[in-house]
Design an enzyme around this catalytic site. Sequence first.
Site, PDB file in Angstrom:
ATOM      1  N   GLY A   1       0.779  -1.240   0.000  1.00 58.38           N
ATOM      2  CA  GLY A   1       0.000   0.000   0.000  1.00 58.38           C
ATOM      3  C   GLY A   1       0.805   1.281   0.000  1.00 58.38           C
TER       4      GLY A   1
ATOM      5  CG  MET B   1      -1.325  -7.865  -6.325  1.00 64.53           C
ATOM      6  SD  MET B   1      -0.545  -7.008  -7.704  1.00 64.53           S
ATOM      7  CE  MET B   1       0.365  -8.377  -8.429  1.00 64.53           C
ATOM      8  NE  ARG B   2      -9.596 -11.088  -7.596  1.00 65.13           N
ATOM      9  CZ  ARG B   2      -9.997 -12.350  -7.627  1.00 65.13           C
ATOM     10  NH1 ARG B   2      -9.295 -13.271  -7.003  1.00 65.13           N
ATOM     11  NH2 ARG B   2     -11.083 -12.715  -8.280  1.00 65.13           N
ATOM     12  CB  ILE B   3      -7.387 -10.828 -13.821  1.00 62.18           C
ATOM     13  CG1 ILE B   3      -5.867 -10.932 -13.987  1.00 62.18           C
ATOM     14  CG2 ILE B   3      -8.087 -10.699 -15.161  1.00 62.18           C
ATOM     15  CD1 ILE B   3      -5.401 -12.147 -14.742  1.00 62.18           C
ATOM     16  CG  LEU B   4     -10.282  -5.860 -11.777  1.00 62.14           C
ATOM     17  CD1 LEU B   4     -10.047  -4.355 -11.825  1.00 62.14           C
ATOM     18  CD2 LEU B   4     -10.981  -6.270 -10.491  1.00 62.14           C
TER      19      LEU B   4
ATOM     20  CG  ASN C   1      -3.508  -0.467 -12.659  1.00 59.72           C
ATOM     21  OD1 ASN C   1      -3.355  -0.710 -11.463  1.00 59.72           O
ATOM     22  ND2 ASN C   1      -2.824  -1.105 -13.604  1.00 59.72           N
TER      23      ASN C   1
ATOM     24  CG  HIS D   1       1.785  -1.701 -15.814  1.00 64.02           C
ATOM     25  ND1 HIS D   1       1.468  -2.974 -15.365  1.00 64.02           N
ATOM     26  CD2 HIS D   1       2.783  -1.854 -16.704  1.00 64.02           C
ATOM     27  CE1 HIS D   1       2.259  -3.850 -15.969  1.00 64.02           C
ATOM     28  NE2 HIS D   1       3.061  -3.199 -16.791  1.00 64.02           N
TER      29      HIS D   1
ATOM     30  CB  THR E   1      -9.799  -0.501 -21.189  1.00 64.85           C
ATOM     31  OG1 THR E   1      -8.427  -0.880 -21.374  1.00 64.85           O
ATOM     32  CG2 THR E   1      -9.936   1.004 -21.358  1.00 64.85           C
TER      33      THR E   1
ATOM     34  CD  GLN F   1      10.709   9.606  -9.941  1.00 63.76           C
ATOM     35  OE1 GLN F   1      10.024  10.572 -10.262  1.00 63.76           O
ATOM     36  NE2 GLN F   1      11.700   9.685  -9.073  1.00 63.76           N
TER      37      GLN F   1
HETATM   38  C1  GRF Z   1       3.462  -1.022  -7.534  1.00 63.65           C
HETATM   39  O1  GRF Z   1       4.707  -1.284  -8.089  1.00 63.65           O
HETATM   40  C2  GRF Z   1       2.444  -0.797  -8.612  1.00 63.65           C
HETATM   41  O2  GRF Z   1       2.978  -0.212  -9.757  1.00 63.65           O
HETATM   42  C3  GRF Z   1       2.001  -2.186  -8.933  1.00 63.65           C
HETATM   43  O3  GRF Z   1       1.979  -2.868  -7.704  1.00 63.65           O
HETATM   44  C4  GRF Z   1       2.899  -2.244  -6.811  1.00 63.65           C
HETATM   45  C5  GRF Z   1       2.124  -1.869  -5.596  1.00 63.65           C
HETATM   46  O4  GRF Z   1       2.950  -1.371  -4.568  1.00 63.65           O
HETATM   47  N1  GRF Z   1       0.718  -2.149  -9.615  1.00 63.65           N
HETATM   48  P1  GRF Z   1       2.267  -0.695  -3.292  1.00 63.65           P
HETATM   49  O5  GRF Z   1       1.318  -1.711  -2.679  1.00 63.65           O
HETATM   50  O6  GRF Z   1       1.562   0.532  -3.735  1.00 63.65           O
HETATM   51  O7  GRF Z   1       3.404  -0.403  -2.353  1.00 63.65           O
END
Ligand code: GRF
Length: 216
Positions: A12, A90-93, A107, A109, A141, A173
Site C-alpha cells: 500500500g 492484484m486481481r484480474i477484473l 491503475n 503499472h 479498460t 516516481q
Molecule cells: C506497484 O509497483 C504498482 O505499480 C504495482 O503494484 C505495486 C504496488 O505497490 N501495480 P504498493 O502496494 O503501492 O506499495
Amino acid sequence: MKNIVILISGRGSNMEAIVRTAQSEKWPARIAAVISNRADAAGLEFASSMGIPTAVVPSKGYASREAFDAVLQEKIDQYEADLVVLAGFMRILTAPFVEHYSGRMINIHPSLLPSFRGLHTHQQAIDAGVKVHGATVHFVTPDLDVGPIIAQAVVPVLREDTEDTLAARVLRQEHVIYSRAIQWIAEGKVTIENNKALIDPSVDASQQFFFSKEYQ
Ligand code: GRF
C-alpha cells in the site's frame, strides 16, 4: 467534493503517498475508503491510522471471478465512489466490473506502457536491455494494461541494476505521478477522446511527464 475509493492487496505504499498528498494539498476530493481483498494487507493499518474507513472483501472462496467482482462492486458503490484507484490490487477484473467503472477507474503499472505489460516488469526491462524504464498511470479498460495513458514517469536503467534496485527507483516516481494524476482528475482536468486521455492545457507540460534525475 469527489469520493475516491482505493483498492489494495498488500504493502500500500502508493495508497499511502496518495493519502498524504491529498491531505497536504487539500484536493477537491476525499479518500472515502480503502478496500483490500486480503485481510493481511499491510496498507490497511496505515489507512485506519489516518481515520479512513477500511473494508476487506476476501477474494478467496468464490465460484467465479464474476461472483467476487459483484460483491466488490457493491462494497465500492456503498462509498459512492466517483473514482476507483487500483494501487497494487492484484486481481484480474471482469469486463462487466470494468465497464461499470468506465472512465472512472485508474491503475498504476510499473513500466512505460505499452512496453512490458503483465508481471515482472522490471526484470523484463533489464532483460530487454532498455536504457529507460518507468511507470504509467492509465484508465482501466477490459484488456489488461492498455487503457488511455494519463501520466508517465521515466527513470534510467543502470548497468548494475537488479530487479530490486530498479523497482525501488520506479516506485519513488510512482508515488509522485499517481497523486498528480488523481489531482488532475479530481479537478476535472482529464478527458478521454478517441481512447486517449487529454490533460487540460492549464497543467504545465513539464508536470505531465517526469524524468527522474536520480541514479540510485
Ligand atoms: C506497484 O509497483 C504498482 O505499480 C504495482 O503494484 C505495486 C504496488 O505497490 N501495480 P504498493 O502496494 O503501492 O506499495
